[in-house]
Enzyme design. Sequence first.
Site, PDB file in Angstrom:
ATOM      1  N   TYR A 249       5.293   8.064 -11.447  1.00  0.00           N
ATOM      2  CA  TYR A 249       4.617   6.823 -11.854  1.00  0.00           C
ATOM      3  C   TYR A 249       3.118   7.066 -11.957  1.00  0.00           C
ATOM      4  O   TYR A 249       2.479   6.758 -12.968  1.00  0.00           O
ATOM      5  CB  TYR A 249       4.916   5.716 -10.834  1.00  0.00           C
ATOM      6  CG  TYR A 249       4.048   4.491 -11.008  1.00  0.00           C
ATOM      7  CD1 TYR A 249       4.236   3.638 -12.100  1.00  0.00           C
ATOM      8  CD2 TYR A 249       3.028   4.190 -10.104  1.00  0.00           C
ATOM      9  CE1 TYR A 249       3.435   2.523 -12.273  1.00  0.00           C
ATOM     10  CE2 TYR A 249       2.224   3.072 -10.276  1.00  0.00           C
ATOM     11  CZ  TYR A 249       2.437   2.248 -11.358  1.00  0.00           C
ATOM     12  OH  TYR A 249       1.633   1.151 -11.545  1.00  0.00           O
TER      13      TYR A 249
HETATM   14  O1  UGB Z   1      -1.281   0.106  -6.166  1.00  0.00           O
HETATM   15  C1  UGB Z   1      -0.537   0.536  -7.014  1.00  0.00           C
HETATM   16  O2  UGB Z   1      -0.927   1.120  -7.987  1.00  0.00           O
HETATM   17  C2  UGB Z   1       0.939   0.436  -6.812  1.00  0.00           C
HETATM   18  O3  UGB Z   1       1.168  -0.649  -5.904  1.00  0.00           O
HETATM   19  C3  UGB Z   1       2.514  -0.815  -5.545  1.00  0.00           C
HETATM   20  O4  UGB Z   1       2.989   0.355  -4.910  1.00  0.00           O
HETATM   21  P1  UGB Z   1       2.971   0.412  -3.321  1.00  0.00           P
HETATM   22  O5  UGB Z   1       1.577   0.307  -2.817  1.00  0.00           O
HETATM   23  O6  UGB Z   1       3.754   1.610  -2.923  1.00  0.00           O
HETATM   24  O7  UGB Z   1       3.700  -0.947  -2.948  1.00  0.00           O
HETATM   25  P2  UGB Z   1       5.059  -1.231  -2.175  1.00  0.00           P
HETATM   26  O8  UGB Z   1       6.181  -0.507  -2.770  1.00  0.00           O
HETATM   27  O9  UGB Z   1       5.171  -2.699  -2.062  1.00  0.00           O
HETATM   28  O10 UGB Z   1       4.789  -0.612  -0.740  1.00  0.00           O
HETATM   29  C4  UGB Z   1       3.794  -1.168   0.094  1.00  0.00           C
HETATM   30  C5  UGB Z   1       3.745  -0.434   1.393  1.00  0.00           C
HETATM   31  O11 UGB Z   1       4.981  -0.588   2.089  1.00  0.00           O
HETATM   32  C6  UGB Z   1       5.495   0.675   2.459  1.00  0.00           C
HETATM   33  N1  UGB Z   1       6.964   0.586   2.407  1.00  0.00           N
HETATM   34  C7  UGB Z   1       7.586   0.439   1.225  1.00  0.00           C
HETATM   35  C8  UGB Z   1       8.947   0.352   1.160  1.00  0.00           C
HETATM   36  C9  UGB Z   1       9.688   0.415   2.356  1.00  0.00           C
HETATM   37  O12 UGB Z   1      10.929   0.354   2.361  1.00  0.00           O
HETATM   38  N2  UGB Z   1       9.022   0.541   3.528  1.00  0.00           N
HETATM   39  C10 UGB Z   1       7.669   0.631   3.605  1.00  0.00           C
HETATM   40  O13 UGB Z   1       7.106   0.770   4.701  1.00  0.00           O
HETATM   41  C11 UGB Z   1       4.922   1.651   1.470  1.00  0.00           C
HETATM   42  O14 UGB Z   1       4.844   2.943   2.001  1.00  0.00           O
HETATM   43  C12 UGB Z   1       3.561   1.063   1.220  1.00  0.00           C
HETATM   44  O15 UGB Z   1       2.672   1.516   2.175  1.00  0.00           O
HETATM   45  C13 UGB Z   1       3.331  -1.091  -6.793  1.00  0.00           C
HETATM   46  O16 UGB Z   1       4.709  -1.195  -6.460  1.00  0.00           O
HETATM   47  C14 UGB Z   1       3.156  -0.022  -7.830  1.00  0.00           C
HETATM   48  O17 UGB Z   1       3.826  -0.434  -9.000  1.00  0.00           O
HETATM   49  C15 UGB Z   1       1.692   0.232  -8.106  1.00  0.00           C
HETATM   50  O18 UGB Z   1       1.163  -0.798  -8.864  1.00  0.00           O
END
Ligand code: UGB
Length: 437
Positions: A249
């Site tokens: 991504y």
């Molecule tokens: O800023 C971005 O550019 C991206 O932001 C978002 O990605 P992320 O920041 O990864 O959001 P998100 O999946 O909600 O995980 C949030 C937190 O929960 C943790 N997390 C996640 C899943 C889980 O099962 N457990 C967990 O602890 C995980 O480790 C993380 O720390 C958008 O989805 C992406 O499309 C893109 O726009």
Amino acid sequence: MSKQMSHLDDIPSTPGKFKMEKSPFVHNRLRWHSSLAKLTFWSFIFLGLILIFFFRSPSSNPLPQDPSRRSLRTYNWGGPAWEKRVRSSARVRSHNGISVLVTGAAGFVGTHVSAALKRRGDGVLGLDNFNDYYDPSLKRARQALLERSGVFIVEGDINDSALLRKLFEVVAFTHVMHLAAQAGVRYAMENPGSYVHSNIAGLVSLLEVCKSANPQPAIVWASSSSVYGLNTKVPFSEKDRTDQPASLYAATKKAGEEIAHTYNHIYGLSLTGLRFFTVYGPWGRPDMAYFFFTRDILKGKSIPIFEAANHGTVARDFTYIDDIVKGCLAALDTAEKSTGSGGKKKGPAQLRVYNLGNTSPVPVSDLVSILERLLKVNAKRDIMKLPRNGDVQFTHANISLAQRELGYKPSTDLQTGLKKFVRWYLGYYNGGKKAAG
Ligand SMILES: O=C(O)[C@H]1O[C@H](OP(=O)(O)OP(=O)(O)OC[C@H]2O[C@@H](n3ccc(=O)[nH]c3=O)[C@H](O)[C@@H]2O)[C@H](O)[C@@H](O)[C@H]1O
């Protein structure tokens, strides 16, 4: 006997169907007929299979194995009534308003940006392929919401150049807000093709049409905080390296930034990339942690909370949707005109990249505690090692550039933003009785 056996072995047929003759001529003819019959039979089977596949397939895409074909349905567009709706939706209703094509308008950020533009009198036309990456009924509900405020969403894919050209023929868009994308960092391991399809091929398809449009629009588009990848220096600044993405991504968003540079350089397109930092809020995306944590806490299901090595904290610079919308509108308002025409560059054009974050990272475990308080339910926490599937340990935006040049000033902390999200969630899913899918 042994000779006959060898003939029999030569004939690719079910035993007993042919009466074996001694004459070599008759035998050869038989063999020939049998082979022909076989060939015809298998050709029919083959043709039949192709036809079955073709009719079961939602489109005649020549890449049937491509997982990204999910979004390549055929869409109905065109005709006088359709053009009238397009024109009416894109009509500017305020003095000095702009006319914006919003791609991904049925998406989370797309819906909020479209509504905000419409509210202030700009012309807005949406475009969305309504794919099923997450529950399409949520996208339909957002569409209904926009429809009530006069925004029409054209159903179609950004890879459909004929459709894009038609839209620019019908409306001389001054701006494109490009938010259509394959989002999510972890899903990229399941369906890598969909990221290439939407975030790379789709972006190029859009820019190709924009570069040839007359006048060329100014384009503002969604990049991502994930381009900072494995960087350890915080807060992340636009000047920092972005060459070590941790997910496909992120790599496709980084590729998008380079592609933007190319179209700016060759064709004079005005391009602004916005690096969004984990955007959350009402009408959000069910694939994001804050959303499915809420669903699963209410269901009494355990939630996986990631932790880095040596109990290291995993944190995100969660950014509330209303702050992001303000950043998007400011980027549109400060975008200079593209300089090219007829597909040719006439002079240097604006090329910008901004962080749109909140500047205050919050550990994921704190996010869960806030949700517990708001939902009045204790979460079943399942602490697990941060998987190596695209996640990075932390994000933290330096927003001074956006502050200076866009007047961007986020004002919603996670507690306040999640309160609004939870209120929406409980209302939308019927007091939590009808759980999100
Ligand atoms: O800023 C971005 O550019 C991206 O932001 C978002 O990605 P992320 O920041 O990864 O959001 P998100 O999946 O909600 O995980 C949030 C937190 O929960 C943790 N997390 C996640 C899943 C889980 O099962 N457990 C967990 O602890 C995980 O480790 C993380 O720390 C958008 O989805 C992406 O499309 C893109 O726009």
